[in-house]
Design a protein around this motif. Structure first.
Motif, short mmCIF file in Angstrom:
data_model
loop_
_atom_site.label_atom_id
_atom_site.label_comp_id
_atom_site.label_asym_id
_atom_site.label_seq_id
_atom_site.Cartn_x
_atom_site.Cartn_y
_atom_site.Cartn_z
N ARG A 331 6.61 -4.13 11.51
CA ARG A 331 5.57 -3.77 12.46
C ARG A 331 5.40 -2.26 12.54
O ARG A 331 4.28 -1.74 12.62
CB ARG A 331 5.89 -4.34 13.84
N TRP A 335 2.03 -0.06 11.97
CA TRP A 335 1.56 0.93 12.94
C TRP A 335 1.34 2.28 12.27
O TRP A 335 0.30 2.93 12.46
CB TRP A 335 2.58 1.09 14.07
N ARG A 336 2.30 2.72 11.48
CA ARG A 336 2.18 4.04 10.84
C ARG A 336 1.04 4.07 9.83
O ARG A 336 0.34 5.07 9.70
CB ARG A 336 3.50 4.42 10.17
N PRO A 349 7.01 4.10 16.62
CA PRO A 349 6.19 2.99 17.12
C PRO A 349 6.96 1.69 17.25
O PRO A 349 6.63 0.85 18.08
CB PRO A 349 5.06 2.89 16.09
N THR A 353 6.98 -0.22 20.90
CA THR A 353 6.28 -1.52 21.01
C THR A 353 7.19 -2.68 20.62
O THR A 353 6.70 -3.73 20.22
CB THR A 353 5.03 -1.52 20.10
N ILE A 363 -2.07 -5.62 15.14
CA ILE A 363 -1.57 -4.25 15.22
C ILE A 363 -2.65 -3.27 14.80
O ILE A 363 -2.84 -2.21 15.42
CB ILE A 363 -0.31 -4.08 14.35
N ARG A 364 -3.39 -3.60 13.73
CA ARG A 364 -4.45 -2.69 13.29
C ARG A 364 -5.54 -2.56 14.35
O ARG A 364 -6.06 -1.47 14.58
CB ARG A 364 -5.01 -3.18 11.96
N ALA A 367 -4.09 -0.47 17.12
CA ALA A 367 -4.03 0.93 16.71
C ALA A 367 -5.38 1.61 16.87
O ALA A 367 -5.46 2.79 17.25
CB ALA A 367 -3.55 1.03 15.26
N LEU A 386 -0.08 3.34 22.71
CA LEU A 386 0.28 2.20 21.87
C LEU A 386 0.38 0.92 22.70
O LEU A 386 -0.12 -0.14 22.29
CB LEU A 386 1.61 2.46 21.16
N ALA A 390 -1.89 -2.42 22.51
CA ALA A 390 -1.28 -3.72 22.25
C ALA A 390 -1.69 -4.75 23.30
O ALA A 390 -1.89 -5.92 22.98
CB ALA A 390 0.24 -3.58 22.20
#
Length: 673
Positions: A331, A335-336, A349, A353, A363-364, A367, A386, A390
């Motif tokens: 995950r 995120w990165r 991240p 989270t 997640i995308r 983000a 974040l 979410a």
């Protein structure tokens, strides 16, 4: 006259000039320009003239350059993808001709001996392909079971006519695609859309891709666990196998008035675009024609859902894959990848989270929201952004069954003994680290056990149970969902279990804290069976025992009567927190906290006396403080002891307690007033 009208008229004059030039060009090659019955019949001379002519453009449009057209050889691509024979190709071209060259309308009208029938009939098409009209194998290429018909590459109209006189035509989408157009099928807008495989490939994508590419699998079922990424896994597997991916909203397809026809269009779109179908979520109530059309073997179909696959759904057994949630490291990688160079310095991240169970697509999306919130504040993306992003990925279904509370209190707002606070911190820590402990370290294996965290908050009314649940949720960046027992308990046998199953099912897909207030009402002890009521009550409790153990979320049971809970529930709880009645020091702190910094206080306010004299729980102290505020606001003066004592007296009467001089002392008249 409006300003734009003269300009429009001048442009229409250009159209008129083009029409005049076209008419002159037509008259030069027309053998009978003055025929009064033009259009009602076709003479031999007119057909000869059409055969001799070409459909070149008329005079170039004034002031514009002719656009360039590319004509890729898509017919060969379609032949390979759909498994067409040379005869299929020939029939398709015969039917397509009027959509490419308008002269063929005249030709077919002449050959059909009916100027109004400007498309080829089945009989005419067979003869043009050099075959007799009675050739049974050739006629089967235009019947159900043949790719031209099964994929709706060719349509047959007028079913009431004899077979040979039925017309053939090519759908606009097929003709446009063969000519190089890229516009998608209009019928599929909102139902299907292409999916790109980007970011780190989900675990298992490579193995599933090999099954599609090397083993020739054409049907797979991906059973998705909460936090899994079945659509992302399916798209990545298809791309690994050399296919594009087309995501299909299966519930919307099944609800269409003509689902089987629409499923055929979906498969045709997949064949045209070289895509596999990512179909879901599967609920099990889809009509058989949908599955039979989708799983005909023309394209790979990767279905996904949360329930087990039923072999009765399709005649072809699927490759079955369990889609586990992403690990914390995976995950963090997503995120990165979704927030390059936007994260605050030193922010991990995965740690920020860890309590959110999200798949890669969620997640995308989260983000994107986090980046927008940070940009609006002119800040780098931090943990608050974040978590807010979410939370936007929570499904709305649970809000119809429970009341959502956005936490607005923190640890500093709690006035509790140190052991109680320690257990609350432990509960929050379990929620943060459950992925590592339960999934990576596998410390709760086997038995179909879930990966949830459950706690019991026990104590008298007003001791801070609900507020503590809100604080725990807020510290994790989650929302609190309070279950309304009125929507759960039902007098009819079996309905309570169904309501609870809906709540647990929705909660499994939501990153939040589920609070069952007054839990002893539905989590009570099982009793000896003396009649049918006892039997069904015990079945209800047994169901709850099993469902709590398989729950994957974070649940808190709050009760004033701990002794009424079944011991089997207690064994399945991760944390049990007792909330005692506050002592004198805690009561003084509560009075001070409830009055706050903004409320004006009179000099005679004596918090020590209030704390020592009145044994009240925190909820009652807060209620009394609010009542005192109203009394002071109505009198137009700061909150003083008169208002506070009067509020305490009202609280005593609500509780059915006596207002005694031994407790109120000289303030007794104010308490009775």
């Amino acid at each position: 006259m409006a300003d734009g009208v003269p300009v429009l008229l001048r442009r229409l004059q250009q159209v008129e000039r083009a029409v005049r030039a076209a008419v002159a060009q037509r008259r030069e090659s027309d053998p009978q320009p003055d025929d009064p019955f033009r259009g009602l019949y076709l003479s031999d001379e007119a057909v000869d003239a059409a055969l001799a002519a070409t459909r070149e453009p008329f005079a170039p449009w004034p002031g514009s350059a002719a656009p360039s057209f590319s004509s890729p050889d898509r017919l060969a691509t379609l032949t390979r993808a759909a498994g067409l024979t040379p005869l299929d190709e020939a029939l398709l071209l015969v039917a397509l001709a009027p959509d490419v060259d308008s002269r063929f309308e005249q030709f077919y009208g002449y050959l059909n001996d009916d100027v109004t029938r400007r498309r080829p009939s089945i009989g005419l098409a067979l003869r043009l392909c050099g075959l007799p009209e009675a050739a049974a194998p050739a006629r089967l290429r235009l019947a159900t079971g043949a790719p031209l018909i099964d994929l709706a590459l060719l349509r047959v109209d007028s079913p009431d006519r004899p077979v040979l006189s039925r017309g053939l035509w090519v759908p606009d989408r097929v003709g446009g695609w063969l000519l190089g157009a890229g516009a998608p099928e209009p019928l599929l807008v909102g139902l299907a859309e292409p999916v790109e495989a980007y970011g780190p490939p989900p675990p298992g994508a490579a193995a599933l891709g090999r099954a599609l590419e090397r083993a020739g699998a054409r049907l797979a079922y991906l059973r998705e666990q909460p936090g899994g990424s079945a659509p992302a896994l399916a798209a990545a597997a298809l791309h690994d196998a050399g296919w594009n991916a087309l995501a299909v909203d299966l519930p919307r397809l099944a609800a269409d008035p003509q689902p089987a026809e629409l499923a055929t269009v979906l498969v045709r779109e997949a064949v045209l675009t070289g895509a596999g179908l990512v179909v879901g979520p599967v609920h099990g109530g889809e009509p058989w024609p949908v599955w039979s059309r989708l799983t005909g073997g023309r394209v790979p179909v990767l279905a996904y859902g949360t329930q087990p696959w039923d072999p009765a759904w399709t005649a072809v057994p699927p490759v079955q894959v369990d889609v586990a949630p992403l690990s914390g490291a995976q995950r963090a990688e997503v995120w990165r990848a979704a927030l390059p160079e936007r994260l605050a310095d030193g922010l991990d991240p995965a740690t920020a989270t860890a309590q959110f169970v999200l798949g890669a697509p969620a997640i995308r999306r989260a983000a994107t929201v986090a980046a927008q919130l940070a940009a609006a504040a002119c800040e780098p993306v931090d943990a608050t952004h974040l978590r807010a992003g979410a939370r936007t990925q929570n499904a709305a279904g649970l809000e119809r069954l429970a009341r959502r509370i956005v936490p607005e209190v923190g640890w500093d707002d709690l006035v509790l003994p140190a052991p109680t606070l320690s257990l609350l911190h432990e509960l929050a820590g379990r929620a943060r680290h459950r992925d590592r402990v339960l999934r990576e370290w596998r410390m709760r294996p086997g038995g179909g056990r879930g990966h949830g965290v459950t706690a019991l908050f026990a104590g008298d009314s007003g001791t801070g149970k609900t507020m503590s649940a809100e604080v725990v949720a807020g510290s994790l960046g989650l929302d609190l969902y309070t279950v309304n027992l009125a929507t759960v308990v039902d007098k009819y046998v079996g309905e309570t279990e169904k309501n609870l199953e809906r709540i647990f099912g929705e909660a499994a897909g939501v990153n939040g804290v589920l609070l069952f207030d007054e839990a002893d009402a539905i989590f009570g002890k099982r009793s000896e069976v003396r009649d049918a009521h006892d039997r069904y009550a015990n079945i209800e409790s047994a169901y709850l025992l099993q469902r709590m153990e398989t729950f994957d979320g974070l649940a808190v049971l709050a009760t004033n009567l701990r002794a009424n809970l079944d011991e089997a529930f207690t064994r399945r709880l991760d944390v049990v927190v007792d909330f005692p009645i506050p002592d004198e020091a805690a009561r003084r702190a509560l009075w001070d906290r409830c009055l706050g910094d903004r409320v004006p206080r009179a000099p005679d306010v004596d918090l020590d006396f209030l704390a020592a004299a009145f044994e009240l729980a925190g909820g009652h102290i807060r209620s009394a403080a609010v009542t005192a505020g109203y009394l002071a606001a109505g009198a137009g003066r700061p909150v003083g002891m008169a208002e506070l004592i009067g509020a305490v007296g009202r609280e005593y009467r609500k509780l059915g307690r006596l207002t005694l001089a031994s407790e109120f002392g000289s303030w007794l008249p104010q308490a009775l007033g």
